[in-house]
Enzyme design. Sequence first.
Site, mmCIF file in Angstrom:
data_model
loop_
_atom_site.group_PDB
_atom_site.id
_atom_site.type_symbol
_atom_site.label_atom_id
_atom_site.label_comp_id
_atom_site.label_asym_id
_atom_site.label_seq_id
_atom_site.Cartn_x
_atom_site.Cartn_y
_atom_site.Cartn_z
ATOM 1 N N GLY A 110 0.881 -1.397 0.016
ATOM 2 C CA GLY A 110 -0.157 0.150 -0.174
ATOM 3 C C GLY A 110 0.731 1.414 0.013
ATOM 4 O O GLY A 110 1.695 1.211 0.679
ATOM 5 N N ARG A 149 1.168 -5.048 -5.673
ATOM 6 C CA ARG A 149 1.103 -5.897 -4.878
ATOM 7 C C ARG A 149 1.387 -7.665 -5.929
ATOM 8 O O ARG A 149 0.900 -7.588 -6.658
ATOM 9 C CB ARG A 149 0.011 -6.481 -3.922
ATOM 10 C CG ARG A 149 -0.218 -5.381 -3.136
ATOM 11 C CD ARG A 149 -1.194 -5.795 -2.074
ATOM 12 N NE ARG A 149 -1.043 -4.812 -0.863
ATOM 13 C CZ ARG A 149 -1.985 -3.885 -0.547
ATOM 14 N NH1 ARG A 149 -2.858 -3.567 -1.218
ATOM 15 N NH2 ARG A 149 -1.550 -3.122 0.324
ATOM 16 N N GLY A 162 5.797 -2.513 3.657
ATOM 17 C CA GLY A 162 5.219 -2.767 4.953
ATOM 18 C C GLY A 162 5.831 -4.171 5.031
ATOM 19 O O GLY A 162 6.960 -4.461 4.431
ATOM 20 N N ASP A 163 5.581 -4.973 5.942
ATOM 21 C CA ASP A 163 5.947 -6.106 6.490
ATOM 22 C C ASP A 163 6.103 -7.178 5.425
ATOM 23 O O ASP A 163 7.172 -7.789 5.321
ATOM 24 C CB ASP A 163 5.489 -6.868 7.667
ATOM 25 C CG ASP A 163 4.077 -7.152 7.723
ATOM 26 O OD1 ASP A 163 3.431 -6.503 6.767
ATOM 27 O OD2 ASP A 163 3.624 -7.974 8.385
ATOM 28 N N THR A 190 4.039 2.678 5.575
ATOM 29 C CA THR A 190 2.728 2.469 5.552
ATOM 30 C C THR A 190 1.898 3.197 6.621
ATOM 31 O O THR A 190 2.358 3.678 7.643
ATOM 32 C CB THR A 190 2.496 0.923 6.046
ATOM 33 O OG1 THR A 190 1.169 0.691 6.361
ATOM 34 C CG2 THR A 190 3.451 0.367 7.310
ATOM 35 N N ASP A 240 -0.594 2.202 8.124
ATOM 36 C CA ASP A 240 -1.243 1.544 9.316
ATOM 37 C C ASP A 240 -0.317 1.601 10.823
ATOM 38 O O ASP A 240 -0.916 1.429 11.643
ATOM 39 C CB ASP A 240 -1.211 0.106 9.017
ATOM 40 C CG ASP A 240 -1.997 -0.072 8.039
ATOM 41 O OD1 ASP A 240 -2.769 0.897 7.595
ATOM 42 O OD2 ASP A 240 -1.871 -1.191 7.088
ATOM 43 N N ASP A 268 1.939 -0.392 11.787
ATOM 44 C CA ASP A 268 1.790 -1.792 12.217
ATOM 45 C C ASP A 268 2.951 -2.609 12.185
ATOM 46 O O ASP A 268 3.077 -3.845 11.598
ATOM 47 C CB ASP A 268 0.794 -2.723 11.596
ATOM 48 C CG ASP A 268 0.917 -2.708 10.005
ATOM 49 O OD1 ASP A 268 1.838 -2.000 9.415
ATOM 50 O OD2 ASP A 268 0.128 -3.516 9.358
ATOM 51 N N ARG A 297 -5.671 -1.863 8.703
ATOM 52 C CA ARG A 297 -5.419 -3.155 8.644
ATOM 53 C C ARG A 297 -5.905 -3.726 10.083
ATOM 54 O O ARG A 297 -6.765 -3.556 10.525
ATOM 55 C CB ARG A 297 -4.198 -3.385 7.950
ATOM 56 C CG ARG A 297 -4.292 -4.769 7.323
ATOM 57 C CD ARG A 297 -2.944 -5.368 6.681
ATOM 58 N NE ARG A 297 -2.494 -4.621 5.644
ATOM 59 C CZ ARG A 297 -2.798 -4.815 4.490
ATOM 60 N NH1 ARG A 297 -3.415 -5.901 4.113
ATOM 61 N NH2 ARG A 297 -2.229 -4.040 3.509
HETATM 62 P P1 ADP Z 1 3.080 -4.397 2.481
HETATM 63 O O1 ADP Z 1 4.465 -4.412 2.242
HETATM 64 O O2 ADP Z 1 2.525 -3.148 2.690
HETATM 65 O O3 ADP Z 1 2.948 -5.194 3.901
HETATM 66 P P2 ADP Z 1 1.761 -6.691 1.218
HETATM 67 O O4 ADP Z 1 1.756 -7.492 2.361
HETATM 68 O O5 ADP Z 1 0.955 -6.706 0.137
HETATM 69 O O6 ADP Z 1 2.284 -5.004 1.653
HETATM 70 O O7 ADP Z 1 3.434 -6.966 0.380
HETATM 71 C C1 ADP Z 1 3.854 -6.336 -0.597
HETATM 72 C C2 ADP Z 1 4.663 -7.388 -1.719
HETATM 73 O O8 ADP Z 1 5.737 -7.959 -0.986
HETATM 74 C C3 ADP Z 1 3.862 -8.433 -2.173
HETATM 75 O O9 ADP Z 1 2.852 -8.251 -3.023
HETATM 76 C C4 ADP Z 1 4.749 -9.588 -2.332
HETATM 77 O O10 ADP Z 1 5.196 -9.094 -3.594
HETATM 78 C C5 ADP Z 1 6.052 -9.408 -1.406
HETATM 79 N N1 ADP Z 1 5.790 -10.364 -0.460
HETATM 80 C C6 ADP Z 1 4.770 -10.292 0.588
HETATM 81 N N2 ADP Z 1 4.888 -11.382 1.473
HETATM 82 C C7 ADP Z 1 6.168 -11.912 1.067
HETATM 83 C C8 ADP Z 1 6.643 -13.040 1.397
HETATM 84 N N3 ADP Z 1 6.392 -13.950 2.475
HETATM 85 N N4 ADP Z 1 7.639 -13.543 0.760
HETATM 86 C C9 ADP Z 1 8.225 -13.045 -0.327
HETATM 87 N N5 ADP Z 1 7.738 -11.698 -0.889
HETATM 88 C C10 ADP Z 1 6.630 -11.297 -0.093
HETATM 89 O O1 F6P Z 2 -1.877 -1.364 4.227
HETATM 90 C C1 F6P Z 2 -2.442 0.058 4.102
HETATM 91 C C2 F6P Z 2 -3.830 -0.101 3.822
HETATM 92 O O2 F6P Z 2 -4.538 1.055 3.425
HETATM 93 C C3 F6P Z 2 -4.480 -0.697 5.143
HETATM 94 O O3 F6P Z 2 -4.982 0.261 6.146
HETATM 95 C C4 F6P Z 2 -5.859 -1.277 4.294
HETATM 96 O O4 F6P Z 2 -6.550 -2.377 4.904
HETATM 97 C C5 F6P Z 2 -5.299 -1.725 2.968
HETATM 98 O O5 F6P Z 2 -3.990 -1.037 2.961
HETATM 99 C C6 F6P Z 2 -6.232 -1.639 1.913
HETATM 100 O O6 F6P Z 2 -5.604 -2.055 0.543
HETATM 101 P P1 F6P Z 2 -6.011 -2.001 -0.639
HETATM 102 O O7 F6P Z 2 -5.418 -0.555 -1.063
HETATM 103 O O8 F6P Z 2 -5.691 -3.117 -1.574
HETATM 104 O O9 F6P Z 2 -7.575 -1.706 -1.002
#
Ligand code: ADP
Ligand code: F6P
Length: 354
Positions: A14, A75, A105-106, A128, A130, A132, A174
């Site tokens: 995000g 993503r 993010g994570d 992010t 959040d 979080d 989230r």
């Molecule tokens: P955020 O970074 O905000 O937490 P996502 O969880 O959507 O957002 O993760 C962003 C991107 O990071 C994912 O679309 C994917 O390409 C990569 N990613 C997420 N989790 C993993 C994982 N366990 N191992 C490798 N790549 C990951």
């Molecule tokens: O992680 C940022 C965030 O905006 C969260 O607060 C929310 O739950 C999620 O992303 C929404 O995701 P999307 O942009 O895929 O609707």
Amino acid sequence: MEKFKKIGILTSGGDAPGMNAAIRAVVRTALTMDVEVLGIYRGYSGLIAGDIRPLEIRDVSNIINKGGTMLYSDRCPEFKTPEGMAKAVEQCRNFGIDGIIAIGGDGTFRGATDLTAHGVPCIGIPGTIDNDIASTDNTIGFDTSMNTVIDLVDKLRDTCESHARCNVVEVMGRGAGDIALSAGIASGATAVVIPEFDVDIDYIIQQIEVGKNLGKRNFIVMVSEGVGSDFAPTLARRIEKSTGVETKFARLAHVVRGGNPTLRDRVLASTMGVIAVEQLLKGRSNVVMCERNGIVSPCDIRYALVLDKMYKCKLEAGDLDPFTSDEITQMEREVRRRRENMARLYGISKTINL
Ligand code: ADP
Ligand code: F6P
């Protein structure tokens, strides 16, 4: 250690206000240190596809004040597969990328740690709204999103006051209630509902009735999306039925993810961007930039991810095995500190809400 000649930068997951300020800081710091910078567009999707272009000093002009991310975000499920990872590593080789700074993010950090294990040193920057990520007190975008929430809720309050209404407001975050909690306090919400604490609906209704009897005309109830998507609209109906106060529901959704970053986010993003480059060029990798008690410093990504799982009560068997007992004690201390801070703020939100 071989000298870094070219580094890549990407934003993933995000988007968050302040990501552009971090990109700007990374690009300008690296160029000043005679290292080329390649912008990787659309996060890990763009890395796999080779959507990669050089960034010069002027390419990052006039972005410190802009929300969103000039590198775009995505993503990318493919990146989690062995084939996706192999393509990403090959693109790094094709483009001569010696290391990557990944803002997100994570999930993004999990990707960065995998990429580091495949021979491409990575450093994470937490971006992010959040907030979080347990290893840092603040993530880039959190401050801006809270300020956007209070700006919008101030407007809702005006119209609630005129019509003697209540407004239940749902905000993003989230699974984390950080945005709702601080923005709830700052906007004088009658009640705050977040996933970290059990909700007592009877208490909320009682607070509204007490306020009404004291002559209060406007009521704001701040709800974090983490308590479930049906919760806030259902609560609005319940409040109206029980108290007789006309109650509206507003879901702020993505509007709190856009807009110009605040001073705080711009400074945090700039600081983290500079330190991330310095660390990468010193040969450090697999770390994420964290702000603790106002100081930005690197924290091992594996430690940060497990600390996060501990905070969210999601530890799995074996997660703690790589860590010494001192490190585990340190994690427990950090989790306690964060929970205590949250509990203190939650207490404040309840104490001054009449
Ligand atoms: P955020 O970074 O905000 O937490 P996502 O969880 O959507 O957002 O993760 C962003 C991107 O990071 C994912 O679309 C994917 O390409 C990569 N990613 C997420 N989790 C993993 C994982 N366990 N191992 C490798 N790549 C990951
Ligand atoms: O992680 C940022 C965030 O905006 C969260 O607060 C929310 O739950 C999620 O992303 C929404 O995701 P999307 O942009 O895929 O609707």
